[in-house]
Design a protein around this motif. Structure first.
Motif, PDB file in Angstrom:
ATOM      1  N   ASP A 111     -14.490   3.053  -0.954  1.00 36.30           N
ATOM      2  CA  ASP A 111     -14.351   3.523   0.423  1.00 36.30           C
ATOM      3  C   ASP A 111     -13.869   2.401   1.342  1.00 36.30           C
ATOM      4  N   ALA A 112     -14.439   1.211   1.158  1.00 35.18           N
ATOM      5  CA  ALA A 112     -14.020   0.072   1.982  1.00 35.18           C
ATOM      6  C   ALA A 112     -12.563  -0.285   1.708  1.00 35.18           C
ATOM      7  N   LEU A 113     -12.167  -0.230   0.445  1.00 40.85           N
ATOM      8  CA  LEU A 113     -10.784  -0.531   0.087  1.00 40.85           C
ATOM      9  C   LEU A 113      -9.825   0.455   0.737  1.00 40.85           C
ATOM     10  N   VAL A 114     -10.172   1.736   0.694  1.00 40.11           N
ATOM     11  CA  VAL A 114      -9.318   2.755   1.311  1.00 40.11           C
ATOM     12  C   VAL A 114      -9.262   2.543   2.820  1.00 40.11           C
ATOM     13  N   HIS A 115     -10.429   2.297   3.437  1.00 33.98           N
ATOM     14  CA  HIS A 115     -10.487   2.104   4.884  1.00 33.98           C
ATOM     15  C   HIS A 115      -9.647   0.904   5.316  1.00 33.98           C
ATOM     16  N   PHE A 116      -9.874  -0.239   4.667  1.00 36.82           N
ATOM     17  CA  PHE A 116      -9.130  -1.438   5.048  1.00 36.82           C
ATOM     18  C   PHE A 116      -7.667  -1.338   4.649  1.00 36.82           C
ATOM     19  N   GLY A 117      -7.386  -0.602   3.586  1.00 36.60           N
ATOM     20  CA  GLY A 117      -5.992  -0.392   3.206  1.00 36.60           C
ATOM     21  C   GLY A 117      -5.238   0.389   4.265  1.00 36.60           C
ATOM     22  N   LYS A 118      -5.884   1.438   4.787  1.00 40.69           N
ATOM     23  CA  LYS A 118      -5.259   2.228   5.862  1.00 40.69           C
ATOM     24  C   LYS A 118      -5.063   1.383   7.108  1.00 40.69           C
ATOM     25  N   ARG A 119      -6.102   0.611   7.467  1.00 39.38           N
ATOM     26  CA  ARG A 119      -5.981  -0.245   8.649  1.00 39.38           C
ATOM     27  C   ARG A 119      -4.888  -1.284   8.455  1.00 39.38           C
TER      28      ARG A 119
END
Length: 192
Positions: A111-119
């Motif tokens: 989830d953190a990877l997806v979140h920071f990837g989007k940001r």
């Protein structure tokens, strides 16, 4: 000096014999070297923290080398002893909790990877658009000034051309025809 014996005897020697165990497909050797690597991984993890606090202790590094030799020795069978007496019973009793923690950590990290990837993609896209919009104006002005200089040198009348500083300062498309008109009037010789 202390690093090399540990590297050779703690890592390279067991790695080579692990390779030989895999090549020979001897289950007994598999188990022996798997126990060693589990104990060595725990030792390396603990060592990270003990090095900070115990490095001042006399013969600390020599004791670590002696411990690795004890783990490897076929006479003492240190890694098998530690694994069977301490590691296996502890991991067996805590296996369910460890698995649950690992699943939660995996989900959170995804989830953190997806979140920071989007940001990160949003920041990169915004930066690219900003650089493109700022760079486009500067690039077009620079190209416009070069084209005006080239036109004036082609016409051969360098005395009545518009100086490059004037063409660089112009920023709208409407000012370009005025500049080119004044350059053409100067070459026409009307001198108004």
């Amino acid at each position: 000096f202390v690093f090399f014996p540990r590297l050779i005897f703690g890592t390279l020697y067991p790695a080579y014999y692990s390779y030989k165990a895999v090549k020979s497909k001897d289950i007994k050797e598999y188990v022996k070297w798997m126990m060693y690597w589990i104990i060595f991984a725990l030792f390396t993890t603990a060592e990270t923290f003990t090095d900070i606090f115990l490095c001042w202790f006399p013969f600390y590094y020599e004791l670590k080398i002696a411990f690795v030799a004890w783990l490897l020795s076929p006479y003492t069978k240190g890694s098998s002893l530690l694994y069977r007496k301490f590691v296996h019973p502890t991991l067996s009793s805590k296996e369910k909790e460890i698995d649950d923690c690992l699943v939660q950590a995996k989900d959170r990290s995804y989830d953190a990877l997806v979140h920071f990837g989007k940001r990160g993609l949003n920041v990169a896209a915004t930066a690219a658009v900003m650089a493109g919009s700022k760079g486009q104006g500067a690039l077009s002005e620079r190209l416009r000034s070069f084209s005006m200089q080239d036109l004036s040198t082609i016409r051969g009348d360098s005395s009545s051309t518009v100086p490059p500083s004037v063409t660089v300062r112009t920023s709208s498309k409407q000012s370009q025809p005025k500049t080119s008109r004044s350059a053409s009037e100067g070459t026409g010789g009307s001198g108004k």
